[in-house]
Design a protein around this motif. Structure first.
Motif, mmCIF file in Angstrom:
data_model
loop_
_atom_site.group_PDB
_atom_site.id
_atom_site.type_symbol
_atom_site.label_atom_id
_atom_site.label_comp_id
_atom_site.label_asym_id
_atom_site.label_seq_id
_atom_site.Cartn_x
_atom_site.Cartn_y
_atom_site.Cartn_z
ATOM 1 N N VAL A 1 3.563 7.972 12.979
ATOM 2 C CA VAL A 1 2.954 6.691 12.622
ATOM 3 C C VAL A 1 3.430 5.617 13.584
ATOM 4 O O VAL A 1 4.630 5.458 13.817
ATOM 5 N N ASN A 2 2.490 4.861 14.127
ATOM 6 C CA ASN A 2 2.813 3.791 15.072
ATOM 7 C C ASN A 2 2.309 2.456 14.521
ATOM 8 O O ASN A 2 1.328 1.893 15.010
ATOM 9 N N MET A 3 2.971 2.003 13.476
ATOM 10 C CA MET A 3 2.628 0.724 12.842
ATOM 11 C C MET A 3 3.846 0.250 12.072
ATOM 12 O O MET A 3 4.819 0.985 11.902
ATOM 13 N N SER A 4 3.801 -0.960 11.581
ATOM 14 C CA SER A 4 4.884 -1.498 10.764
ATOM 15 C C SER A 4 4.390 -1.705 9.342
ATOM 16 O O SER A 4 3.181 -1.652 9.073
ATOM 17 N N MET A 5 5.334 -1.929 8.440
ATOM 18 C CA MET A 5 4.979 -2.112 7.030
ATOM 19 C C MET A 5 5.839 -3.214 6.423
ATOM 20 O O MET A 5 7.043 -3.280 6.654
ATOM 21 N N GLU A 6 5.211 -4.070 5.661
ATOM 22 C CA GLU A 6 5.922 -5.111 4.923
ATOM 23 C C GLU A 6 5.369 -5.186 3.511
ATOM 24 O O GLU A 6 4.178 -4.940 3.291
ATOM 25 N N TYR A 7 6.238 -5.535 2.567
ATOM 26 C CA TYR A 7 5.784 -5.736 1.190
ATOM 27 C C TYR A 7 5.893 -7.215 0.853
ATOM 28 O O TYR A 7 6.925 -7.850 1.091
ATOM 29 N N ASN A 8 4.815 -7.749 0.282
ATOM 30 C CA ASN A 8 4.844 -9.148 -0.132
ATOM 31 C C ASN A 8 3.785 -9.407 -1.195
ATOM 32 O O ASN A 8 2.603 -9.110 -1.000
ATOM 33 N N ASP A 9 4.220 -9.935 -2.329
ATOM 34 C CA ASP A 9 3.313 -10.388 -3.385
ATOM 35 C C ASP A 9 2.267 -9.331 -3.762
ATOM 36 O O ASP A 9 1.072 -9.612 -3.833
ATOM 37 N N ALA B 1 1.226 -6.753 -2.135
ATOM 38 C CA ALA B 1 0.523 -6.097 -1.033
ATOM 39 C C ALA B 1 1.485 -5.355 -0.111
ATOM 40 O O ALA B 1 2.560 -5.861 0.216
ATOM 41 N N ILE B 2 1.065 -4.175 0.300
ATOM 42 C CA ILE B 2 1.793 -3.400 1.296
ATOM 43 C C ILE B 2 0.995 -3.542 2.595
ATOM 44 O O ILE B 2 -0.085 -2.972 2.729
ATOM 45 N N THR B 3 1.516 -4.333 3.520
ATOM 46 C CA THR B 3 0.768 -4.671 4.723
ATOM 47 C C THR B 3 1.098 -3.706 5.857
ATOM 48 O O THR B 3 2.263 -3.535 6.227
ATOM 49 N N LEU B 4 0.049 -3.097 6.394
ATOM 50 C CA LEU B 4 0.169 -2.164 7.511
ATOM 51 C C LEU B 4 -0.467 -2.803 8.741
ATOM 52 O O LEU B 4 -1.640 -3.174 8.719
ATOM 53 N N LYS B 5 0.315 -2.928 9.827
ATOM 54 C CA LYS B 5 -0.207 -3.537 11.040
ATOM 55 C C LYS B 5 0.536 -2.987 12.250
ATOM 56 O O LYS B 5 1.602 -2.380 12.117
ATOM 57 N N VAL C 1 -4.306 -3.971 7.376
ATOM 58 C CA VAL C 1 -4.678 -3.564 6.019
ATOM 59 C C VAL C 1 -3.577 -3.949 5.038
ATOM 60 O O VAL C 1 -2.394 -3.641 5.252
ATOM 61 N N HIS C 2 -3.987 -4.614 3.966
ATOM 62 C CA HIS C 2 -3.085 -4.933 2.859
ATOM 63 C C HIS C 2 -3.432 -3.982 1.713
ATOM 64 O O HIS C 2 -4.457 -4.157 1.041
ATOM 65 N N VAL C 3 -2.619 -2.946 1.528
ATOM 66 C CA VAL C 3 -2.880 -1.981 0.455
ATOM 67 C C VAL C 3 -2.429 -2.596 -0.861
ATOM 68 O O VAL C 3 -1.267 -2.984 -1.014
ATOM 69 N N ARG C 4 -3.356 -2.688 -1.804
ATOM 70 C CA ARG C 4 -3.059 -3.282 -3.114
ATOM 71 C C ARG C 4 -3.336 -2.231 -4.198
ATOM 72 O O ARG C 4 -4.486 -1.926 -4.498
ATOM 73 N N THR C 5 -2.253 -1.690 -4.731
ATOM 74 C CA THR C 5 -2.368 -0.582 -5.675
ATOM 75 C C THR C 5 -2.558 -1.081 -7.099
ATOM 76 O O THR C 5 -1.922 -2.043 -7.533
ATOM 77 N N LEU C 6 -3.437 -0.409 -7.819
ATOM 78 C CA LEU C 6 -3.792 -0.770 -9.191
ATOM 79 C C LEU C 6 -3.303 0.290 -10.183
ATOM 80 O O LEU C 6 -2.920 1.391 -9.785
ATOM 81 N N ASN C 7 -3.372 -0.043 -11.469
ATOM 82 C CA ASN C 7 -3.009 0.927 -12.507
ATOM 83 C C ASN C 7 -3.961 0.897 -13.696
ATOM 84 O O ASN C 7 -3.644 1.400 -14.778
ATOM 85 N N PHE C 8 -5.156 0.315 -13.516
ATOM 86 C CA PHE C 8 -6.045 0.121 -14.664
ATOM 87 C C PHE C 8 -6.534 1.440 -15.263
ATOM 88 O O PHE C 8 -6.963 1.480 -16.415
#
Length: 249
Positions: free
Chosen positions: A53-61, A63-67, A111-118
């Protein structure tokens, strides 16, 4: 007069040798059964082709941001809404994750991955089902910045959804992260995570999606508060499986 066979004679040795061979065969069969059972166990990954994988990841509010470092000002950004119990989310991942990964790594997409649980139930703030456990564990993993483990674990969980969604607990997700190379402290933090973190993160994402679009479902790709593909895209013959192309064109 009957003749008593000497157990130490040559024939006796042959008998003992035969028994020894039989025991070896039994041991091999048992070993194979145990090995095969481990390979098919829901708590082990088996032979996984781990992706670089050649990207970074951050978590905020929520969202898991991949860039990628190649991303620039103005690079298209989307929210990807998914639920780890959602079959259609698994289908979308299978169809588009390869294109998404390449676009991110090439600096053409954030991409901001936003996971749900509904899918655990309507009362998303108090659920304790698999989706909520997955949100809790994966959001905790994302805080570590270990994007390689995150990407490969997310991929495994979606690709093998029918296998893991009915059996995995938070501890199993953490153990899978360890098998994929996560550090011991990261694995421990995942195992120790409170499931309420999953409820909280999922609620943040649920509310954001509902506020921007007026409904909650998955999978969804949202850009600038609007669904992709748009009605115009659909009239042009595009569908959700074309979302990476639509966003990056």
């Amino acid at each position: 007069m009957s003749k008593v066979t000497d157990p130490n004679a040559k024939g006796g040795n042959g008998f003992i040798w035969g028994v020894g061979v039989l025991l070896v065969i039994i041991a091999v069969v048992i070993g194979y059964i145990v090995w095969n059972g481990k390979q098919s166990s829901p708590n082990t990954l088996g032979d996984v082709d781990v992706q670089d994988v050649n990207m970074s990841m951050e978590y905020n509010d929520g969202a898991i941001t991949l860039k990628s470092e190649s991303a620039k000002k103005g690079t298209p950004e989307v929210d990807l809404y998914e639920d780890f119990s959602c079959p259609h989310c698994a289908e979308l991942a299978q169809a588009t994750d390869g294109d998404m990964k390449k676009a991110i790594e090439d600096g053409k997409l954030i991409v901001h991955v936003r996971t749900l649980n509904f899918l655990d139930g309507k009362e998303i703030e108090t659920q304790e089902g698999y989706s909520t456990k997955a949100v809790a564990a994966m959001s905790e993993l994302s805080k570590s910045g270990d994007v390689k483990t995150y990407w490969n674990l997310r991929d495994y969980m979606l690709q093998n959804q029918q296998k893991v969604a009915t059996s995995w607990e938070i501890e199993d997700i953490a153990d899978a992260a360890k098998e994929l190379g996560a550090d011991d402290d990261v694995v421990k933090s995942m195992k120790d995570v409170d499931i309420k973190q999953g409820n909280k993160v999922a609620k943040i994402n649920y509310d954001k999606l509902d506020k921007e679009t007026g409904s909650v479902s998955s999978p969804r790709i949202v850009k600038d508060g609007k669904d992709v593909p748009s009605e115009k895209d659909k009239k042009a013959g595009k569908n959700l499986g074309d979302w990476v192309e639509i966003v990056t064109k």
